[in-house]
Design an enzyme around this catalytic site. Structure first.
Site: not given
Lengths: 377, 377
Positions: A122, A133, A130, A226, A127
């Site tokens: 991440r 996501s 991903d 996280y 991005q």
């Protein structure tokens, strides 16, 4: 020889996505890549074979795999599918790297280079690749719709000649990608929204979507966005705080899912029993056992009039856009592996190194990270 | 003697509303009215008996009816229920005045004063009693949610790291109360909306909700806000115009329902066959046979990948607010019948005269009006 990318039809029950949509296929073929796709692979996401131009359509899965340099899938290849993969090929899909070690060993033993979409780092450069996501975003939207659809009342405020209907109160637990999308969608529908996350850093995002952020005197934000696991005392405090908000809610959407681990139990039976009949819980963490004690994965439970819905594979319920976004994620990941029309992956590249599950007869990833998803510990 | 209002449990399958919610019961009892309610009458709309204060709860339906001055219901009383009504009492509910003449005769023969909520005149003084409108509004909202829920794709535009998802195109046919609520809800969800109604007077309302109004070179607006029936040539022209918009839509919501009459067939099988697989039709007119040729009332049909959903009794799917609004409509209607704590209806009053189906041993309403709903002819 052009690069040959194979796309089989998904075989897992209920999986309606496809790893290659026509738009992405067109981009590949324009770049000189050859696409070999199994017949009807796109059917359940409403992309009929006729939507794909300039690709090879093959009826039999074994034939699809036979000459592949790269195999693109949604669900992890099964042991049987792994047997069909040409030795040394690259396969990219969700891999559930924390489950079924036999599958991972089978990939290693056939010398397959397996990239797990769950392991894409991440970082901002990755991005656009991903898939956790992109698919979580779809789940959050769909979860909000499910809450509205299962609710026995209106979400928006309504002013009518016969008086006013108050807007619904919706509580969203977990303000990761899916939680934020759920907040946005429920707000669009006009409900009042409260949201909770152990990571205080999410407060501003929650508030910018027009929701109220519930505060706990704990901050569990940890490395890389996280969350760390809460202590027992903190968990107790968390449940106390949530109990009042849960009982007042028309609908609760929980998104505290952690791939490969059991979801945290945030809503107890006692908390459900304080909710009004007709209230709804949409447990988007049901794949990992659920955030609610009463959740049954894949089922809808009615507990004293409270509906607890535990849907599985939610992105698959919006197969058109879930496939579109997922196949773009795959396309973007492949871009860093292709140069001058040839596969030239740099396995030291941070993104590729991080995503690699097996390569060169070795398992490259050990499930050591305690928390791998940005939602909640 | 106080006025006695009886509220039985609804007996029609799938009917989840109740004619009296706790808030309204409280208003009545404060005004000295006695409420006799059947046990568990509010259960399926999530109003348990314990939510009602100062009312008489009775287990048996016959006992509920026995001493009633006024009976309040949602669905029309059945022939068996009519036999239980005390002679000369007043019963107020939906009556489906265009169906089952035997029921209407039975009401007449027992000298019942029956008021039909469908017949409440659409004049401004009676707006707060207009149950067709309050329930249509709920149906429009729910219809929009159904469209979003059955669709295989996102309604809103979504901008992500992996690219942009285009907003869905939704077509709404009929811009009456339910159509306008559907437009508002679909707009809230972020889709692009086109709407069509034969009455040009709706154009401004449609546009004020952010939707595009589809023009037909015909204006069928008629007396009292209703629409006249189109000529054959006009109908042909209408279908031609609609065909292109239907085929381009992600979802179509049709609301051209006319109580007591067959719904106009606006979407042919040929039009459905031009839609993309994964597209959705929500036919809110299915009670009257549907606006789509392929609609099956109460069922979901999959025609070459296009989903045609024909839900019945949609307001009942949101029983909390549907009951709340309906019972407020009843309360407001009763207000003009009560003076000094006694029932003193003036049967010459425009609202009461218009709503009366049977009284004093006579049928007061003949189904002469050709069009009785504001949606579409």
């Amino acid at each position: 020889m052009p690069i040959r990318i194979a796309v089989p039809k998904e075989t897992v029950a209920g999986e309606r996505r496809v790893a290659m949509v026509p738009d992405v296929a067109e981009k590949f073929t324009k770049a000189g890549v050859q696409i070999i796709m199994q017949r009807n692979a796109g059917d359940s996401s409403y992309f009929p074979d006729s939507d794909y131009d300039d690709i090879a359509l093959v009826a039999d899965a074994a034939e699809v795999y036979a000459q592949a340099d790269v195999v693109l899938k949604v669900q992890p290849p099964t042991i049987d599918e792994i047997k069909l993969l040409p030795e040394g090929c690259i396969v990219i899909s969700f891999m559930q790297p924390h489950r079924e070690p036999d599958r991972i060993k089978a990939l290693r033993d056939r010398n397959i280079t397996a990239l797990a979409m769950e392991l894409v780092p991440r970082i901002s450069r990755a991005q656009s690749m991903d898939a956790l996501s992109s698919q979580a975003s779809i789940a959050g939207y769909k979860g909000a719709l499910m809450a509205a659809d299962h609710a026995a009342q209106f979400f928006p405020m309504l002013t009518t000649a016969a008086g006013t209907i108050r807007p619904a109160k919706v509580l969203i637990i977990g303000a990761g990608v899916s939680g934020l999308q759920a907040i946005a969608t429920v707000r669009r529908l006009g409900a009042m929204v409260e949201a909770y996350d152990v990571r205080k850093v999410t407060k501003e995002q929650v508030q910018s979507l027009g929701a109220k952020f519930l505060e706990l005197n704990v901050d569990a934000a940890s490395d890389g966005g996280y969350a760390r696991e809460l202590t027992e005392a903190e968990k107790h405090h968390e449940r106390d705080m949530l109990a009042n908000h849960v009982s007042a809610a028309t609908a609760v959407i929980t998104t505290a899912a952690i791939p490969g681990r059991v979801s945290p139990r945030l809503i107890s039976t006692a908390m459900v029993e304080r909710m009004r009949p007709g209230a709804v819980i949409i447990d988007l963490a049901s794949e990992g056992g659920g955030n609610c004690e009463l959740t049954k994965a894949g089922e809808t439970v009615n507990h004293n009039g409270v509906i607890i819905h535990g849907p599985l594979n939610v992105p698959s319920m919006l197969p058109v856009h879930a496939s579109e976004m997922y196949s773009r994620n795959l396309y973007n990941l492949l871009q860093i592996m292709i140069a001058d029309g040839e596969l030239k992956p740099d396995w030291e590249d941070e993104v590729l190194a991080g995503s690699t599950l097996t390569r060169a007869g070795k398992i490259m990833h050990e499930p050591t990270r305690k928390v791998v998803e940005g939602e909640q510990p």
